[in-house]
Design a protein around this motif. Structure first.
Motif: not given
Length: 396
Positions: A103-127
Motif C-alpha cells: 500500500v504505497p500510499q501509507v508510510q511507516l514512520i517512527g523511531n528505532g528498528t522495526v522487524y517483519d512489519h507489513e512486508g518490510l523485513a527490517e526498517a530503520k526509523l528515525k524520529h
C-alpha cells in the motif's frame, strides 16, 4: 450503536475557550469499517472540528488508505507522490519515511528498528529532531533533563506539482511511554509547554486567522504565497527558527539552478487563507518553511485605507521580509495555551483536516525506544479555495 463524540482531553496548559470547536473524540464506531452513512457523519465532524480521535482502533494499511481516500475519492497518490520525496535523497523528508510495500500510499514512520512489519523485513526509523534542523539547539545537559522543541510546524503537502492533501490519518502502533518533556520556544518570550513524550502538536488555522489584528486580517484576505520549486530540497541546507515556525534567512537555501529539474507551471501559489468546505470559515494555512514570495491584491474599492498594509497591492520578493511577515502573523497562534499536544497511546487513530490545521513533530527519543506509526495523506484532486468576494469585503 450511534456515533458519540466527546471533547479532546486538553492539557492544563490549554485555554478551553479556544478549543470549544476544536477536536473531538469519536466513540461507538470502527473507523476501518464505516458504512457510507457513518462516513458522511465523520466527514462533517472532521471539517467542523479539525481533528478526530479514535481510541483502540483496529486498522489495516488497506483500511487506512481507503478511509483517507474516502475524503477525496479521485485522489490516488501519497501526498508527496508515491516515490515520497521526488526521487531525490536530498529532500529533508527522505530519512523520515518508509513505504508499506503493498500500500504505497501509507508510510511507516517512527523511531528505532522495526522487524517483519507489513512486508518490510527490517526498517530503520528515525524520529525527526530539532538538533538536525534548527540553527540553534538545546544543550546536551538540558536535553538529558527532557528539554526539547517543536521540530517543524507544517502542512502535509508537496507544495510543488501536487495539490495539498485534504486529510491526514495517523495511527499509533507501537508507542513508547516515558517521562514528559518540556518544549521550549527559545525565542526570547520565555514560552514553554509541558508535552507527552513524542507528542504530535496541533494548532488551529482558524484560530490563527481570528487572532490577527484588523490590518493583518486585511492583508491575509488579500494575499497569496508562492512556494519554492521542490521546497524540501530547496530548504534542506537551511536552518529553522527555534520555534520550528519557519526558516532563518541566512542565504543557505539551494540555488534554483541546482534543484532537480522543475517547471514554472508546477510551482504552487496558494491563498494565505483556505476556505473550510463545510463551515465556510477561513483558516490561515501557510507552510512557513517553503514560502519564498508574497502577492498582495490592492484594497477593494471603498475600503478604508488608514492603517492598511500595502493598500495598493504588492509583490514581495525579499525572502527575509516575506518570512518576517509570515512569522508575525503565525507566531501568536502557537502560544502554549493554543497548542493541543496529543498524548499518544497504542491503537490511537487521529484524523486531521490538513487544510485547516498546522502540526509539528515534537521531542526526542533514545535510539532503543521503538515507535511505529502509519501515516497516510493523499495529494488532492484540486487546490484549496481561498476567500470569496464577500470575505474580502468583510475583512479588507
Amino acid at each position: 450503536m450511534a456515533i458519540e463524540v466527546a471533547p479532546l482531553p486538553l492539557p492544563p496548559s490549554a485555554d478551553p475557550s479556544k478549543f470549544a470547536d476544536f477536536g473531538r473524540e469519536v466513540k461507538g464506531v470502527s473507523p476501518g469499517t464505516l458504512t457510507p452513512e457513518q462516513f458522511k457523519e465523520i466527514e462533517q465532524l472532521l471539517y467542523k472540528h479539525s481533528a478526530l480521535l479514535f481510541r483502540n482502533a483496529e486498522l489495516t494499511p488497506e483500511q487506512q488508505y481507503a478511509l483517507t481516500k474516502a475524503f477525496d475519492p479521485s485522489s490516488e497518490s501519497y501526498g508527496h507522490g508515491n516515490n515520497k520525496t521526488g526521487e531525490t535523497k536530498k529532500s529533508i523528508l527522505h530519512p523520515d519515511l518508509k513505504t508499506i510495500p503493498r500500500v504505497p500510499q501509507v508510510q511507516l514512520i517512527g523511531n528505532g528498528t522495526v522487524y517483519d512489519h507489513e512486508g518490510l523485513a527490517e526498517a530503520k526509523l528515525k524520529h525527526p529532531s530539532h538538533t538536525t534542523f534548527h540553527k540553534t539547539k538545546v544543550s546536551e545537559e538540558d536535553e538529558a533533563k527532557g528539554v526539547t522543541r517543536f521540530y517543524r510546524w507544517h502542512i502535509d503537502a508537496a507544495l510543488y506539482d501536487l495539490s495539498p492533501p485534504k486529510v491526514t490519518t495517523l495511527y499509533g502502533i507501537t508507542v513508547p511511554r516515558g517521562q514528559k518533556q518540556v518544549c521550549r520556544y527559545d525565542d526570547g518570550t520565555g514560552d514553554e509547554l509541558e508535552v507527552p513524550l513524542g507528542t504530535t502538536a496541533f494548532v488551529s488555522g482558524r484560530t490563527m486567522f481570528e487572532l490577527l489584528p484588523r490590518e493583518l486580517k486585511s492583508l491575509a484576505v488579500r494575499s497569496r504565497v508562492k512556494y519554492a520549486p521542490h521546497p524540501y530540497v530547496w530548504m534542506a541546507p537551511a536552518h529553522a527558527k527555534p520555534t520550528g515556525l519557519g526558516i532563518e534567512t541566512e542565504g543557505l537555501e539551494m540555488a534554483l539552478d541546482e534543484l532537480p529539474p522543475w517547471e514554472q507551471a508546477k510551482v504552487k501559489v496558494f491563498p494565505l487563507l483556505w476556505k473550510n468546505p463545510v463551515t465556510g470559515g477561513l483558516h490561515f494555512q501557510v507552510h512557513p518553511c517553503g514560502v519564498c514570495e508574497l502577492f498582495v491584491d490592492p484594497l477593494p474599492a471603498g475600503a478604508a485605507r488608514e492603517g492598511a498594509l500595502y493598500p495598493d497591492g504588492a509583490h514581495l520578493t525579499d525572502l527575509g521580509l516575506v518570512r518576517d511577515l509570515m512569522y508575525r502573523m503565525q507566531r501568536p497562534a502557537i502560544a502554549p495555551s493554543l497548542v493541543y499536544p496529543h498524548d499518544w497511546h497504542e491503537k490511537d487513530l487521529v484524523l486531521f483536516h490538513n487544510r485547516g490545521v498546522l502540526h509539528s513533530v515534537v521531542g526526542a527519543f533514545k535510539p532503543d525506544q521503538v515507535r511505529a506509526f502509519h501515516q497516510c495523506n493523499l495529494a488532492a484532486s484540486d487546490d484549496p479555495v481561498g476567500p470569496d468576494a464577500e470575505d474580502v469585503k468583510k475583512y479588507a
